[in-house]
Design an enzyme around this catalytic site. Sequence first.
Site, PDB file in Angstrom:
ATOM      1  N   SER A  35      -0.658   2.723   4.532  1.00  0.00           N
ATOM      2  CA  SER A  35       0.649   2.218   4.085  1.00  0.00           C
ATOM      3  C   SER A  35       1.731   2.449   5.135  1.00  0.00           C
ATOM      4  CB  SER A  35       1.092   2.930   2.799  1.00  0.00           C
ATOM      5  OG  SER A  35       0.153   2.745   1.792  1.00  0.00           O
ATOM      6  N   GLU A  82     -12.004   3.551  -2.471  1.00  0.00           N
ATOM      7  CA  GLU A  82     -10.884   4.322  -3.020  1.00  0.00           C
ATOM      8  C   GLU A  82     -10.696   3.971  -4.504  1.00  0.00           C
ATOM      9  OE1 GLU A  82      -7.187   3.646  -0.995  1.00  0.00           O
ATOM     10  OE2 GLU A  82      -6.019   4.722  -2.488  1.00  0.00           O
TER      11      GLU A  82
HETATM   12  C1  FAD Z   1      -0.815   8.984  -5.632  1.00  0.00           C
HETATM   13  C2  FAD Z   1      -0.690   8.087  -4.439  1.00  0.00           C
HETATM   14  C3  FAD Z   1      -1.272   8.449  -3.229  1.00  0.00           C
HETATM   15  C4  FAD Z   1      -1.154   7.625  -2.112  1.00  0.00           C
HETATM   16  N1  FAD Z   1      -1.746   8.025  -0.937  1.00  0.00           N
HETATM   17  C5  FAD Z   1      -1.717   7.191   0.133  1.00  0.00           C
HETATM   18  C6  FAD Z   1      -2.407   7.567   1.345  1.00  0.00           C
HETATM   19  O1  FAD Z   1      -2.991   8.650   1.459  1.00  0.00           O
HETATM   20  N2  FAD Z   1      -2.367   6.707   2.382  1.00  0.00           N
HETATM   21  C7  FAD Z   1      -1.749   5.504   2.313  1.00  0.00           C
HETATM   22  O2  FAD Z   1      -1.822   4.762   3.276  1.00  0.00           O
HETATM   23  N3  FAD Z   1      -1.049   5.121   1.187  1.00  0.00           N
HETATM   24  C8  FAD Z   1      -1.023   5.952   0.105  1.00  0.00           C
HETATM   25  N4  FAD Z   1      -0.347   5.601  -1.053  1.00  0.00           N
HETATM   26  C9  FAD Z   1       0.516   4.445  -1.011  1.00  0.00           C
HETATM   27  C10 FAD Z   1       0.077   3.293  -1.878  1.00  0.00           C
HETATM   28  O3  FAD Z   1      -1.108   2.740  -1.427  1.00  0.00           O
HETATM   29  C11 FAD Z   1       1.259   2.346  -1.876  1.00  0.00           C
HETATM   30  O4  FAD Z   1       2.154   2.902  -2.813  1.00  0.00           O
HETATM   31  C12 FAD Z   1       0.895   0.993  -2.193  1.00  0.00           C
HETATM   32  O5  FAD Z   1       0.332   0.440  -1.032  1.00  0.00           O
HETATM   33  C13 FAD Z   1       2.114   0.229  -2.730  1.00  0.00           C
HETATM   34  O6  FAD Z   1       3.113   0.149  -1.742  1.00  0.00           O
HETATM   35  P1  FAD Z   1       4.668   0.367  -2.050  1.00  0.00           P
HETATM   36  O7  FAD Z   1       4.878   1.714  -2.648  1.00  0.00           O
HETATM   37  O8  FAD Z   1       5.393   0.036  -0.786  1.00  0.00           O
HETATM   38  O9  FAD Z   1       5.043  -0.663  -3.177  1.00  0.00           O
HETATM   39  P2  FAD Z   1       5.375  -2.212  -3.014  1.00  0.00           P
HETATM   40  O10 FAD Z   1       4.282  -2.906  -2.292  1.00  0.00           O
HETATM   41  O11 FAD Z   1       6.765  -2.358  -2.486  1.00  0.00           O
HETATM   42  O12 FAD Z   1       5.365  -2.645  -4.531  1.00  0.00           O
HETATM   43  C14 FAD Z   1       6.424  -2.260  -5.416  1.00  0.00           C
HETATM   44  C15 FAD Z   1       6.212  -3.004  -6.727  1.00  0.00           C
HETATM   45  O13 FAD Z   1       6.269  -4.429  -6.535  1.00  0.00           O
HETATM   46  C16 FAD Z   1       5.085  -5.042  -7.027  1.00  0.00           C
HETATM   47  N5  FAD Z   1       4.704  -6.144  -6.140  1.00  0.00           N
HETATM   48  C17 FAD Z   1       4.494  -6.057  -4.806  1.00  0.00           C
HETATM   49  N6  FAD Z   1       4.188  -7.285  -4.324  1.00  0.00           N
HETATM   50  C18 FAD Z   1       4.192  -8.144  -5.366  1.00  0.00           C
HETATM   51  C19 FAD Z   1       3.959  -9.542  -5.498  1.00  0.00           C
HETATM   52  N7  FAD Z   1       3.653 -10.300  -4.444  1.00  0.00           N
HETATM   53  N8  FAD Z   1       4.043 -10.082  -6.719  1.00  0.00           N
HETATM   54  C20 FAD Z   1       4.351  -9.331  -7.794  1.00  0.00           C
HETATM   55  N9  FAD Z   1       4.607  -8.003  -7.739  1.00  0.00           N
HETATM   56  C21 FAD Z   1       4.522  -7.413  -6.537  1.00  0.00           C
HETATM   57  C22 FAD Z   1       4.022  -3.964  -7.037  1.00  0.00           C
HETATM   58  O14 FAD Z   1       3.025  -4.218  -8.020  1.00  0.00           O
HETATM   59  C23 FAD Z   1       4.839  -2.733  -7.394  1.00  0.00           C
HETATM   60  O15 FAD Z   1       5.040  -2.632  -8.782  1.00  0.00           O
HETATM   61  C24 FAD Z   1      -0.431   6.414  -2.184  1.00  0.00           C
HETATM   62  C25 FAD Z   1       0.177   6.059  -3.406  1.00  0.00           C
HETATM   63  C26 FAD Z   1       0.052   6.878  -4.509  1.00  0.00           C
HETATM   64  C27 FAD Z   1       0.714   6.461  -5.794  1.00  0.00           C
END
Ligand code: FAD
Length: 249
Positions: free
Chosen positions: A38, A153
């Site tokens: 991410s 995962e």
């Molecule tokens: C417990 C936990 C551990 C994690 N550990 C890691 C790790 O070790 N390494 C790593 O790389 N990442 C990690 N992550 C990150 C995780 O993979 C990201 O949170 C994920 O990729 C979502 O990205 P974001 O938070 O930027 O949300 P966003 O992508 O910004 O999404 C935010 C919201 O918008 C919605 N959304 C996004 N795009 C769309 C669309 N096109 N249409 C409709 N809705 C949409 C999503 O469903 C979500 O509700 C972890 C996350 C959690 C919760």
Amino acid sequence: MIGAWLVPSLVRYGTEEQKEKFLRPTLRGQMTWCQLFSEPGAGSDLASLSMKAERVEGGWKLTGQKIWTSMAQMAQWGFCIARTDPDAAKHDGITYFLVDMKAAGVDVRPLRELTGDALFNEVFLDAVFVPDEHVVGEVNKGWQVARNTLSNERVSLSTGGGLGMGVPELLKFFAGKELDAVATSEVGKLIAQGQSIDLLGLRTTLKQLNGVEPGAEASVRKLLGVQFNQDVADYCWASQARPPPPRSR
Ligand SMILES: Cc1cc2nc3c(=O)[nH]c(=O)nc-3n(C[C@H](O)[C@H](O)[C@H](O)COP(=O)(O)OP(=O)(O)OC[C@H]3O[C@@H](n4cnc5c(N)ncnc54)[C@H](O)[C@@H]3O)c2cc1C
């Protein structure tokens, strides 16, 4: 736990040298990993990532930022995807790297949570050298490898104990407690659900053993499994608030 998501990807896409170097210590828990996927601008739409990897003598130099990297402050190695061809379509110009977290240019900054703990991190890479022998799969074909890791995962996180309570924790919670007929039926329903979800996992494992990608079952299992973990935790919490059933005479 995180290393376990990498293992099937290395078995499928890694070189013999990579398998020899990484598989055994990872499976033994002697080598710890974090997932450098991410980025601030690449979450759900992971393929829009912008960390760049530039070709240098004998390998690549990686520069950019990752975020939400669980346990990066403890990990010895990270599996990382970075953009090797900025001109290719966004899913095509990505390569999968194994990064030594002690390499020069790696800067791990913990993100403090409301609880005071720090599980997640920001990880900054500043021209971090990764040798060619630590590229997994083909250059510019890393999205394929990353999808495999993400499927692993999903399977892993949807089982109990990964991110919440599952059937073993449920049984432990109610061990020795007296349940009335309603509670027995509700707990039984949860156990049956948990076992059905586990069977989806078994199907995924059998597919992987036959060389087939985990596919849709892994996604379905993640969806059902994480909801199930939440339901178990909610049920245990609610049952604590309820008065005990009247004693039968
Ligand atoms: C417990 C936990 C551990 C994690 N550990 C890691 C790790 O070790 N390494 C790593 O790389 N990442 C990690 N992550 C990150 C995780 O993979 C990201 O949170 C994920 O990729 C979502 O990205 P974001 O938070 O930027 O949300 P966003 O992508 O910004 O999404 C935010 C919201 O918008 C919605 N959304 C996004 N795009 C769309 C669309 N096109 N249409 C409709 N809705 C949409 C999503 O469903 C979500 O509700 C972890 C996350 C959690 C919760």
